[in-house]
Enzyme design. Structure first.
Site, PDB file in Angstrom:
ATOM      1  N   HIS A 196     -34.968 -26.651  29.322  1.00  0.00           N
ATOM      2  CA  HIS A 196     -35.766 -26.599  30.552  1.00  0.00           C
ATOM      3  C   HIS A 196     -36.848 -27.685  30.577  1.00  0.00           C
ATOM      4  O   HIS A 196     -37.454 -27.940  31.623  1.00  0.00           O
ATOM      5  CB  HIS A 196     -36.382 -25.201  30.754  1.00  0.00           C
ATOM      6  CG  HIS A 196     -37.565 -24.903  29.897  1.00  0.00           C
ATOM      7  ND1 HIS A 196     -37.481 -24.203  28.706  1.00  0.00           N
ATOM      8  CD2 HIS A 196     -38.882 -25.187  30.054  1.00  0.00           C
ATOM      9  CE1 HIS A 196     -38.689 -24.061  28.192  1.00  0.00           C
ATOM     10  NE2 HIS A 196     -39.564 -24.650  28.994  1.00  0.00           N
ATOM     11  N   SER A 234     -43.771 -25.433  25.187  1.00  0.00           N
ATOM     12  CA  SER A 234     -42.327 -25.324  25.390  1.00  0.00           C
ATOM     13  C   SER A 234     -41.600 -26.499  24.753  1.00  0.00           C
ATOM     14  O   SER A 234     -42.033 -27.646  24.858  1.00  0.00           O
ATOM     15  CB  SER A 234     -42.001 -25.283  26.890  1.00  0.00           C
ATOM     16  OG  SER A 234     -42.297 -24.034  27.433  1.00  0.00           O
ATOM     17  N   ASP A 280     -31.127 -22.538  25.716  1.00  0.00           N
ATOM     18  CA  ASP A 280     -32.244 -23.383  26.154  1.00  0.00           C
ATOM     19  C   ASP A 280     -32.617 -24.366  25.041  1.00  0.00           C
ATOM     20  O   ASP A 280     -33.627 -24.218  24.359  1.00  0.00           O
ATOM     21  CB  ASP A 280     -33.444 -22.500  26.523  1.00  0.00           C
ATOM     22  CG  ASP A 280     -34.570 -23.278  27.182  1.00  0.00           C
ATOM     23  OD1 ASP A 280     -34.333 -24.434  27.572  1.00  0.00           O
ATOM     24  OD2 ASP A 280     -35.680 -22.716  27.305  1.00  0.00           O
TER      25      ASP A 280
END
Length: 376
Positions: A167, A317, A215
């Site tokens: 992402h 992230s 992911d």
């Protein structure tokens, strides 16, 4: 037509010197070993003839031309984790720096200095600023231009590839990820900063928005990073099952929900939670398209705090969940094994016993290795 060319290019050989079908032979041009077979049975020779590259002949079987057909090379087979283990040991040399010997004696050896800035810390749950050079594999990712907006994190795993979350390859407001910078702990002290454009973003082929599964992604740098004690790839942990009860997360993300990014790299020790508990925490998300199959233990790791409001946050992230290198080799005490990639959670420090979710690296090891170190 091919048969006509081969007959006109090479005269009929003396029968005493000719070889028969299945005899071994050596290609005169490439020096490769092969087997004498009928020309139409050797795809490699036919392909070469179309390029006007003529083969070594063995003779004739009746009216059929026998050619030296190279043996097919056996495809290299390697176990997942094999090449990354080998490269990890190579990268560990950058824990050491070499200085010229102060003596002028002939044959004097250079002086090797250990550049590891820390001893392995007791994994006490909590967070603190990272030491200089403590996480030389840490990468920060940039989006947009004028100015560049620095967002997600990542881990350098070779001299040209960064491991991050899928992402993080695209931001809805800023577009594709464009830059990677590394070599710093304090962003206000850029002395050893290295910054590169990203030439290719490679999300895992099974990743689908808005799904949270798979992911994970690889980013290829436009140029190879200059490896040293400030910039050094991390290792990859290869077992889906691990003995760890705690692991370390690191990043420049927000220090609180809605807060500002940190200019100093932070590390936090997190406790690992089992799948049963984590599934209960994310029961509501499992009813949506983000997590329709719930928490999958082979694909994900859950980590958080049982006492303190410590967590990874926005901006973290794609960054690593890591443990100290466990291979047992000497001189590798300053290396890390990446076990997870920061994926998603319920906000920053949402509450005690509310773990965040990390993509389990070991499950994707073959894909990572085949991309970063392809078999030629």
């Amino acid at each position: 037509m091919l048969l006509f060319h081969i007959r006109t290019q090479f005269p009929i050989l003396n029968k005493k010197k000719s070889k028969i079908k299945s005899d071994t032979c050596t290609d005169k041009r490439t020096k490769e070993h092969g087997t004498c077979i009928i020309i139409n049975e050797c795809p490699k020779v036919i392909e070469d003839l179309r390029k006007n590259i003529f083969p070594t002949t063995c003779g004739f079987q009746g009216t059929d031309v026998l050619v030296c057909c190279p043996k097919l090379k056996e495809k290299t087979v390697r176990k997942p984790g094999q090449i990354s283990d080998e490269m990890c040991k190579i990268y560990s040399q950058y824990v050491w720096s070499k200085e010229l010997s102060p003596t002028l004696l002939a044959g004097a050896e250079d002086i090797a200095r250990n550049e590891c800035p820390f001893d392995r810390l007791e994994l006490v749950v909590g967070g603190a600023p990272a030491s200089r050079k403590e996480f030389p594999h840490m990468v920060q990712l940039g989006y947009g231009r004028n100015p560049i907006v620095w967002g997600c994190g990542g881990s350098l795993i070779s001299n040209q590839y960064v491991l991050t979350a899928a992402h993080c390859t695209y931001d809805r407001s800023l577009g594709e990820v464009l830059y990677a910078r590394m070599g710093v702990t304090d962003l206000d002290d850029p002395e050893n900063l290295q910054q590169y454009r990203i030439s290719e973003a490679i999300p895992h082929p099974s990743y689908r928005v808005p799904n949270n599964y798979h992911d994970i992604a690889l980013l290829k740098l436009e140029k190879s990073a200059q490896l040293n004690s400030w910039v050094r790839p991390a290792c990859l942990y290869k077992s889906v099952k691990s003995p760890w009860s705690k692991a370390i997360a690191s990043g420049w993300g927000k220090t609180s929900f809605g807060g500002s990014d940190s200019s100093i790299l932070l590390r936090v020790v997190l406790e690992l939670y089992n799948q049963t508990y984590c599934t209960k925490v994310y029961r509501q998300e499992s009813r949506t398209s983000k997590l329709p199959e719930g928490i999958k233990d082979d694909l994900m790791i859950c980590a958080g705090h049982s006492k303190d409001l410590k967590d990874t946050c926005s901006g973290d992230s794609g960054g690593p969940l890591q443990v100290y290198y466990s291979g047992g080799e000497k001189n590798m005490s300053c290396m890390y094994d990446i076990i997870g990639v920061t994926s998603f959670g319920k906000g920053c420090g949402f509450g005690v016993n509310i773990p965040g979710v990390y993509t389990r690296v070991a499950n994707y090891l073959k894909w990572i290795e085949d991309t970063v170190w392809p078999i030629e």
